[in-house]
Design an enzyme around this catalytic site. Structure first.
Site, PDB file in Angstrom:
ATOM      1  N   CYS A 319       0.979  -1.098   0.125  1.00 46.59           N
ATOM      2  CA  CYS A 319      -0.152  -0.056   0.798  1.00 46.59           C
ATOM      3  C   CYS A 319       0.262   1.321   0.122  1.00 46.59           C
ATOM      4  O   CYS A 319       0.316   2.733   0.357  1.00 46.59           O
ATOM      5  CB  CYS A 319      -0.697   0.124   1.422  1.00 46.59           C
ATOM      6  SG  CYS A 319      -0.008  -0.025   3.149  1.00 46.59           S
ATOM      7  N   GLU A 353      -2.199   1.169  -4.667  1.00 49.36           N
ATOM      8  CA  GLU A 353      -1.761   0.017  -4.309  1.00 49.36           C
ATOM      9  C   GLU A 353      -1.079  -0.995  -4.689  1.00 49.36           C
ATOM     10  O   GLU A 353      -1.477  -0.290  -6.243  1.00 49.36           O
ATOM     11  CB  GLU A 353      -2.729  -1.039  -4.044  1.00 49.36           C
ATOM     12  CG  GLU A 353      -2.722  -1.987  -2.556  1.00 49.36           C
ATOM     13  CD  GLU A 353      -3.123  -2.177  -1.120  1.00 49.36           C
ATOM     14  OE1 GLU A 353      -2.978  -2.725  -0.258  1.00 49.36           O
ATOM     15  OE2 GLU A 353      -3.552  -0.710  -1.183  1.00 49.36           O
TER      16      GLU A 353
END
Length: 361
Positions: A319, A353
């Site tokens: 992330c 992401e």
């Protein structure tokens, strides 16, 4: 809500993220990333609002970063799921009509799923009594949702304390419990794409998988169907309990889950010290060839990064592309990037992401 929400700019903002990921991975001769886009609106399955009182009424409100006293009053929230948008005015009408529901209510949290389930958490600056509970029971029935009431030192559950999600991965439906207060992927459509990418990237194998930071088993369930067996770790007790239920609900029986941090597992595998939580688990019986990691924003610490080096295949979901690049730099002398991908979990923000498959040189 992000101030730059504008579906007409979606392609431009996604192209900028792809360019940024290419730039970060260029030193490692990465292939062109696969790009998985998001729905342009109604993509976020959870939302949290403070309530702002004005003229004896309470309104949904959000605040700009660092701003506590100038609310942005909200009637609808186009980045949130259609179900959240449908529930918002009905909940507001209910608290306006009931002092038992509205008195000292200061925060509302919604959790919805692609499967159509919903849970609402109501947070109060007062004790919850039998009048609140009766009103909440009626509200849950009227809205067709579970209601969680929270006040200092107390939690009251009307219905279930989790929402049920169903995701389609490689032609199979996986069912997940998503507990109140625990982390879940906010963008369900992109999460489903991410799981299918990871499933394909790992491939069909006859050896074993180590998974670090497994959460509620989001990746564990589909990846377990690709290998002989899995050893998965997670430190959050709430997430561990949810993962155990999810394994059982989906009849996935080749996973052992232990409540250890990645750092503790590194010590166990290096035989630095024994752990009572590993009693009954023979680490030497595993034939690990692959490791799956989905670490927090800080990425893997150096010791955990060194641990992953011993595996032929490192499947890494990140992330934070900056810490991903830093971890790859540590591993680049022994592993190369075979696949990479960008998953647009957070449209109209700078967050992204990404995923890479690293294989031994």
């Amino acid at each position: 809500m992000s101030a730059v929400f504008d579906p007409s700019t979606y392609t431009q903002q996604l192209d900028a993220k792809v360019a940024r990921l290419r730039e970060l991975l260029a030193p490692f001769a990465a292939p062109e990333p696969a790009v998985f886009d998001s729905p342009r609106e109604h993509y976020r399955l959870r939302a949290e609002f403070r309530l702002w009182r004005e003229n004896e009424q309470r309104f949904y409100a959000m605040f700009a970063p660092g701003e506590k006293y100038t609310p942005i009053l909200i009637e609808d929230f186009p980045i949130a799921s259609q179900q959240i948008n449908d529930l918002m005015p009905r909940l507001k009408a209910a608290w306006q009509a009931s002092s038992a529901l509205s008195f000292k209510l200061f925060q509302v949290e919604f959790l919805t799923t692609l499967a159509g389930d919903a849970m609402i958490t109501l947070c109060y600056h007062r004790p919850l009594d039998e009048h609140w509970e009766a009103a909440a029971q009626q509200l849950a029935s009227d809205l067709g949702v579970s209601i969680i009431g929270r006040s200092k030192g107390k939690r009251v559950v009307i219905g279930r304390d989790y929402a049920v999600e169903e995701l389609q991965i490689a032609g199979r439906t996986f069912r997940y419990r998503q507990p109140e207060g625990a982390f879940t992927q906010p963008n369900g459509a992109v999460n489903q794409k991410m799981l299918n990418w990871a499933y394909e990237a790992l491939g069909e194998r006859e050896d074993d998988l180590l998974e670090l930071y497994c959460g509620n088993g989001n990746f564990t369930l589909p990846l377990a169907t690709r290998v002989r067996k899995v050893l998965a770790t997670e430190i959050s007790k709430t997430s561990v309990n949810a993962a155990l239920h999810n394994l059982d609900d989906n009849a996935v029986d080749n996973v052992r889950l232990v409540r250890l941090s990645a750092e503790e597992l590194t010590e166990a595998l290096n035989e630095v010290r024994p752990f009572r939580r590993l009693e009954g688990i023979d680490l030497k019986s595993y034939q690990f060839a692959s490791v799956f990691v989905d670490p927090p924003r800080a990425g893997m610490d150096p010791d955990t990064c060194e641990l992953t080096r011993r595996f032929d295949n490192i499947l890494y979901i990140s992330c934070n592309p900056e810490t991903l690049a830093a971890n790859i730099a540590q591993l680049h002398d022994t592993h190369r990037i075979e696949r990479c991908a960008l998953f647009d979990q957070f449209p109209y923000t700078h967050h992204m992401e990404s995923g890479v498959l690293l294989v031994r040189r």
